[in-house]
Scaffold this active site. Structure first.
Site, mmCIF file in Angstrom:
data_model
loop_
_atom_site.group_PDB
_atom_site.id
_atom_site.type_symbol
_atom_site.label_atom_id
_atom_site.label_comp_id
_atom_site.label_asym_id
_atom_site.label_seq_id
_atom_site.Cartn_x
_atom_site.Cartn_y
_atom_site.Cartn_z
ATOM 1 N N GLY A 197 0.822 -1.204 0.000
ATOM 2 C CA GLY A 197 0.000 0.000 0.000
ATOM 3 C C GLY A 197 0.859 1.258 0.000
ATOM 4 O O GLY A 197 1.954 1.297 -0.573
ATOM 5 N N SER A 198 0.377 2.284 0.668
ATOM 6 C CA SER A 198 1.028 3.596 0.589
ATOM 7 C C SER A 198 2.351 3.694 1.335
ATOM 8 O O SER A 198 3.028 4.726 1.233
ATOM 9 C CB SER A 198 0.072 4.677 1.089
ATOM 10 O OG SER A 198 -0.982 4.874 0.163
ATOM 11 N N THR A 199 2.755 2.669 2.075
ATOM 12 C CA THR A 199 4.112 2.722 2.619
ATOM 13 C C THR A 199 5.133 2.724 1.478
ATOM 14 O O THR A 199 6.260 3.207 1.654
ATOM 15 C CB THR A 199 4.403 1.544 3.570
ATOM 16 O OG1 THR A 199 4.144 0.308 2.902
ATOM 17 C CG2 THR A 199 3.556 1.635 4.833
#
Length: 482
Positions: free
Chosen positions: A218-220
């Site tokens: 995801g957005s990591t």
């Protein structure tokens, strides 16, 4: 001499030389190969029932061999607090062999390492048993227990805590876990029944989740994107970017959108730091299509993506970012940590630790020392640099943006008594209302000591977000020296 007699004499001498050579090979050259051959059941039974060396944490055994009452084996392998450590120690089973550190450190633990040759020779002369070497791990038992407690019963999750400037692993644990003692029993029938029950319950006793279980980050993954953007020279922390609520993609019917109801819908444009802190999707996807795939792939691989050679000494499943050419629509989704992008908890921890360490990524390290039966030091691994991934300037800019994420962004609930810099991530997994929730970061901001990564798999968004942002503060406060 009669010619027939001469030929017969030559034949006898040749056979004699072959027999001498074969005996010499078996006793000298090939002895070790024959002794350790997988078909040598005699050696297997001897080692399984022998006094195998212990695996220690803070001087206390988490795996040890104790005298047994069994008539078949003199010793029983015992695992202490197995649920905390099962993924790391693995098990030593008569049925299923060795896994985890039991396998990777087998030469030390079994006493068969070349460094223990003199010890083996002495034991052969005296008739003593070979107890093997003891292996001390880098783990902090309090940190390990605190990390394990952050994963609720019934939730699949992993936690990794490392020391930033050395790469030493202070905590590495996961759920679901299991009791390794169930597979180390002397009864092969009982071991088989226990293995069947574990598999049926959904537990994988062959895998250490933090290193072997990869999932969409995801957005990591925007940590990687942001670094590539800063390095391009087209962006700095104050660059104003468009923040459309929806971004149409070439040759794709479904646009990129920002998180519904989030702060990204409040602005049409914003500074890069704000975009990062609020984790707006559309600006990152547009930047990726503008830059192209190559700089993002380059940054990802500097931190360890696509590298299948990392060991700690447990083998580490390679995290993945596509190296084949991607269409813009696929690239725009991949840089959000979706599609085929996969990462382990350890990999995302290496990114946070590298940023905290002024751009230097250390090799993760799980073994502190190895000592012989008489406590002589055999090996003491030293910190090793994995890569000089980014410049100190870029690391400072990333720290600034990760700090803002906690102070006024998606990780605001992670604020604690110890200042934290972090990045959150939510990956859609194709199951209705279920996501993978991530957070990775480091603390304290001004004097980084530890990098912390948590991931919870297949959870409701609200549950996952609460677990990540609430728990990173909890584990930081438990392990940071204040």
């Amino acid at each position: 001499m009669n010619e027939s007699v001469r030929y017969a004499w030559f034949g006898i001498v040749a056979i004699f030389l072959v027999l001498i050579g074969a005996a010499s090979y078996i006793q000298v050259i090939g002895a070790e190969d024959l002794r350790t051959h997988e078909a040598n059941t005699r050696e297997l039974y001897k080692q399984f029932g022998g006094p195998r060396g212990p695996i220690l944490v803070a001087g206390e055994p988490i795996a040890e061999s104790v005298p047994s009452d069994s008539t078949s084996f003199n010793y029983q392998r015992v695992y202490n607090q197995p649920e905390l450590y099962s993924g790391l120690t693995g098990f030593y089973s008569l049925n299923y062999g060795q896994t985890g550190l039991e396998q990777r450190l087998n030469e030390w633990l079994s006493g068969t390492s070349d460094d223990l040759f003199v010890e083996r020779l002495r034991q052969n002369l005296t008739g003593e048993e070979n107890p093997g070497a003891s292996v001390e791990l880098t783990l902090d038992p309090a940190a390990q227990e605190a990390a394990y407690d952050l994963i609720p019963e019934g939730v699949q999750g992993s936690v990794v805590v490392t020391e930033i400037d050395t790469g030493r692993v202070l905590a590495m644990t996961s759920r679901p876990s299991y009791d390794t003692n169930q597979l180390a029993v002397h009864s092969t029938t009982e071991a088989s029944e226990n293995m069947d029950a574990l598999v049926e319950s959904g537990v994988s006793p062959y895998m250490n989740q933090p290193t072997a279980d990869t999932a969409q980050p995801g957005s990591t993954f925007k940590l990687i994107d942001a670094i590539a953007m800063l390095e391009s020279g087209e962006y700095d922390t104050d660059t104003v970017m468009d923040v459309p609520n929806s971004l149409d993609l070439p040759q794709a019917d479904v646009p990129i959108t920002n998180f519904g109801g989030g702060a990204c819908a409040q602005r049409n444009s914003a500074e890069f730091t704000w975009v990062f802190a609020q984790s707006c999707n559309t600006p990152f996807s547009q930047a990726a299509m503008d830059m192209g795939q190559e700089p993002i792939l380059d940054v990802a691989e500097r931190f360890g993506f696509n590298d299948d050679s990392i060991t700690i000494p447990l083998s580490v499943e390679a995290s993945y970012f596509p190296d084949e050419e991607l269409h813009d629509a696929t690239l725009a989704q991949s840089v959000l940590g979706q599609v085929d992008v996969q990462a382990s908890a350890l990999q995302m921890n290496m990114i946070a630790a590298g940023i905290a360490n002024d751009g230097t990524v250390m090799n993760p390290q799980l073994v502190d020392s190895v000592r012989g039966p008489d406590m002589n030091l055999l090996e003491e691994p030293q910190p090793e640099v994995y890569s000089e991934a980014i410049s100190e300037e870029t690391a400072s800019q990333m720290t600034q943006m990760m700090t803002q994420t906690v102070e006024a962004g998606t990780a605001a609930a992670a604020q604690s008594s110890v200042p934290i810099a972090a990045k959150t991530g939510t990956a859609e997994i194709g199951t209705e209302d279920k996501v993978n929730s991530w957070i990775t970061g480091f603390a304290p901001i001004d004097d980084p000591q530890v990098a912390v990564t948590l991931v919870y798999r297949n959870v409701d968004y609200s549950v996952g977000h609460r677990l990540t942002v609430d728990n990173i503060g909890t584990i930081v406060e438990a392990v940071v020296e204040q």
